[in-house]
Design a protein around this motif. Sequence first.
Motif, PDB file in Angstrom:
ATOM      1  N   PHE A  89       0.901  -1.182  -0.047  1.00  0.00           N
ATOM      2  CA  PHE A  89      -0.189   0.059   0.028  1.00  0.00           C
ATOM      3  C   PHE A  89       0.986   1.270  -0.030  1.00  0.00           C
ATOM      4  O   PHE A  89       2.026   1.253   0.556  1.00  0.00           O
ATOM      5  CB  PHE A  89      -0.938  -0.203   1.178  1.00  0.00           C
ATOM      6  N   PRO A  90       0.179   2.123  -0.688  1.00  0.00           N
ATOM      7  CA  PRO A  90       1.126   3.670  -0.617  1.00  0.00           C
ATOM      8  C   PRO A  90       1.337   4.260   0.423  1.00  0.00           C
ATOM      9  O   PRO A  90       1.289   5.505   0.429  1.00  0.00           O
ATOM     10  CB  PRO A  90       0.423   4.345  -1.714  1.00  0.00           C
ATOM     11  N   TYR A  99       8.973  -0.839   2.223  1.00  0.00           N
ATOM     12  CA  TYR A  99       8.979  -2.320   2.276  1.00  0.00           C
ATOM     13  C   TYR A  99      10.324  -2.917   1.943  1.00  0.00           C
ATOM     14  O   TYR A  99      10.725  -2.563   0.812  1.00  0.00           O
ATOM     15  CB  TYR A  99       8.034  -3.028   1.270  1.00  0.00           C
ATOM     16  N   PRO A 100      11.130  -3.536   2.672  1.00  0.00           N
ATOM     17  CA  PRO A 100      12.306  -4.330   2.464  1.00  0.00           C
ATOM     18  C   PRO A 100      11.918  -5.577   1.546  1.00  0.00           C
ATOM     19  O   PRO A 100      11.229  -6.316   1.891  1.00  0.00           O
ATOM     20  CB  PRO A 100      13.028  -4.693   3.705  1.00  0.00           C
ATOM     21  N   LEU A 101      12.318  -5.890   0.186  1.00  0.00           N
ATOM     22  CA  LEU A 101      12.265  -6.696  -0.596  1.00  0.00           C
ATOM     23  C   LEU A 101      13.483  -7.682  -1.052  1.00  0.00           C
ATOM     24  O   LEU A 101      14.224  -6.978  -1.382  1.00  0.00           O
ATOM     25  CB  LEU A 101      11.718  -6.146  -2.000  1.00  0.00           C
ATOM     26  N   PHE A 102      13.362  -8.803  -0.565  1.00  0.00           N
ATOM     27  CA  PHE A 102      14.436  -9.850  -0.783  1.00  0.00           C
ATOM     28  C   PHE A 102      14.312 -10.294  -2.028  1.00  0.00           C
ATOM     29  O   PHE A 102      13.478 -11.081  -2.597  1.00  0.00           O
ATOM     30  CB  PHE A 102      14.607 -10.871   0.311  1.00  0.00           C
ATOM     31  N   GLN A 157      15.078   5.734 -13.223  1.00  0.00           N
ATOM     32  CA  GLN A 157      14.733   6.602 -12.380  1.00  0.00           C
ATOM     33  C   GLN A 157      14.611   5.910 -11.020  1.00  0.00           C
ATOM     34  O   GLN A 157      13.861   6.409 -10.126  1.00  0.00           O
ATOM     35  CB  GLN A 157      13.487   7.435 -12.785  1.00  0.00           C
ATOM     36  N   ARG A 158      14.927   4.709 -10.832  1.00  0.00           N
ATOM     37  CA  ARG A 158      14.698   3.844  -9.564  1.00  0.00           C
ATOM     38  C   ARG A 158      13.319   3.523  -9.621  1.00  0.00           C
ATOM     39  O   ARG A 158      12.790   3.642  -8.131  1.00  0.00           O
ATOM     40  CB  ARG A 158      15.350   4.727  -8.399  1.00  0.00           C
ATOM     41  N   GLU A 159      12.467   3.538 -10.444  1.00  0.00           N
ATOM     42  CA  GLU A 159      11.080   3.236 -10.279  1.00  0.00           C
ATOM     43  C   GLU A 159      10.771   1.605 -11.040  1.00  0.00           C
ATOM     44  O   GLU A 159      11.332   1.620 -11.821  1.00  0.00           O
ATOM     45  CB  GLU A 159      10.229   4.592 -10.830  1.00  0.00           C
ATOM     46  N   VAL A 160       9.840   1.213 -10.043  1.00  0.00           N
ATOM     47  CA  VAL A 160       9.564  -0.095 -10.547  1.00  0.00           C
ATOM     48  C   VAL A 160       8.041  -0.127 -10.199  1.00  0.00           C
ATOM     49  O   VAL A 160       7.364   0.375  -9.184  1.00  0.00           O
ATOM     50  CB  VAL A 160      10.123  -1.158  -9.452  1.00  0.00           C
ATOM     51  N   ALA A 162      11.857  -0.351  -0.803  1.00  0.00           N
ATOM     52  CA  ALA A 162      10.935   0.151  -1.948  1.00  0.00           C
ATOM     53  C   ALA A 162       9.909   0.983  -0.984  1.00  0.00           C
ATOM     54  O   ALA A 162       9.400   0.454  -0.096  1.00  0.00           O
ATOM     55  CB  ALA A 162      10.555  -1.101  -2.583  1.00  0.00           C
ATOM     56  N   GLN A 163       9.468   2.011  -1.621  1.00  0.00           N
ATOM     57  CA  GLN A 163       8.296   2.789  -1.150  1.00  0.00           C
ATOM     58  C   GLN A 163       7.236   3.022  -2.194  1.00  0.00           C
ATOM     59  O   GLN A 163       7.373   3.888  -2.993  1.00  0.00           O
ATOM     60  CB  GLN A 163       8.890   4.136  -0.364  1.00  0.00           C
TER      61      GLN A 163
END
Length: 454
Positions: free
Chosen positions: A129-130, A134-137, A154-157, A199-200
């Motif tokens: 949720f925005p 979240y740390p993602l492994f 741009q570091r966007e996913v 990730a945010q």
Amino acid sequence: MPSVDTTCRLRPHRNGERIEAYRPPFARATGSATQPPDTPGSLMQRTNAMRDFRDAKAMAQTLRESLTGKTINISHSESLELVSKMLGVADWNTLSALLQVDRRDAPVAGRSTAVASYPAFPLRDLVPFPTATYPLFVGREKTVLALKEAFERQREVVLAVQRNGAVEEPRFEDVYEIGVLAQLLDVERLDDGRLKVLAQPRRRVVIRRFVGETGAFQADVADVSEGPIPEAPELIRHAVKRFESWAAARDIRLPQIRPPLDQTRDPGRVADVISVYMVLPLSDKHSLLATLDPVTRLKRVDALMDVLAPLSPTLEATWRRAFDYARQRNHRFATLEHLLLALVDDADASAAMRECQADLGALKAGLISYLDNELKDFVFEKGADAGPTAAFERVAQRAASHAQELGRPAVTGANTLLALFPETRSPAARLLGEQGVSRERAAEFIARGIGGAG
């Protein structure tokens, strides 16, 4: 800070629990395919076919007429209450609230026609949720390639939620339509070669195309708009007050939020913050993400807090012990092994284990050895709060369903113990098996009414 293995499988003890993300501080444990909840169907699935009050009332009328034909007379209000319980809801007031807000505003009106392409991470057991980080492994090769591409741009996913976490190579039909566009804040290479990414999520997006046949996972997405912020101060105050009580009962430590939730004007943001912590089947949780109208989303969240079964006082204390065991070791996540260690001293759960002739001392020693030695790589900065893994969350949801099926007023440690067994590849389930504790024997014990009152 929730965390999730979007792509990889951690193996703390060869076949351990996958540390995957949950809400504000959560992550995931290890090497098995996703274990789906062993429930007959989610609440939203059961109510999905009834689009308004008239359908539910028609069911109640049909039931009443059928019973009358068998010389059983009940009132209209009694028939409504019976229909509610048939659908697994506490009462008619709660069901009517759920039906009122369950008219899914299919995300069409707010869609943008512009489509953009981004690297994508498919998430196995997490609905982001925005409002959280979240740390993602990361471990799947195509996600590693997507990560590399994102840092070159741009570091966007795009974070896309898989419908089935066991699918290794998800395609468009394997992910939900609504996802989020997230900003990558940091990346760290772990000793075992995996990557931990922070990730945010920024905003919701509609996924128009998702591919991974060659190279990195990619998604074509369009923005969705929730429109202007509606005024709903009374709804916000009511929902926040109930959420604070709900969180306190479960020893959930809420992060500092600016502005505080009860002073937030945006009902959609309040709904997203609360949704992060709610223990729900993945499909139901994603339904909250896909509800674009902010007021409708908060009403749905508020109604779901009525449906969630309360914890018995004994189990509340057990949950607190589980999180304390994680905090004492500076573990960022409370795993099934922390939970089982706490259940050893839970009156209801320990009674069931003793019935199975378990050596609780040996079980406790095995769990402490695992936590102190096999999870030492998952120690975070001192003072960081701990949150449940996705497997912990699944167990909590199963336990609530089991208590409801038995007609118990609250969830107990015995229900929770029974809910552990479907996590077959976790060290917790393995250690229980070594002590001769089986699901069948525990279920028989609980069904006799022992260890189920809390």
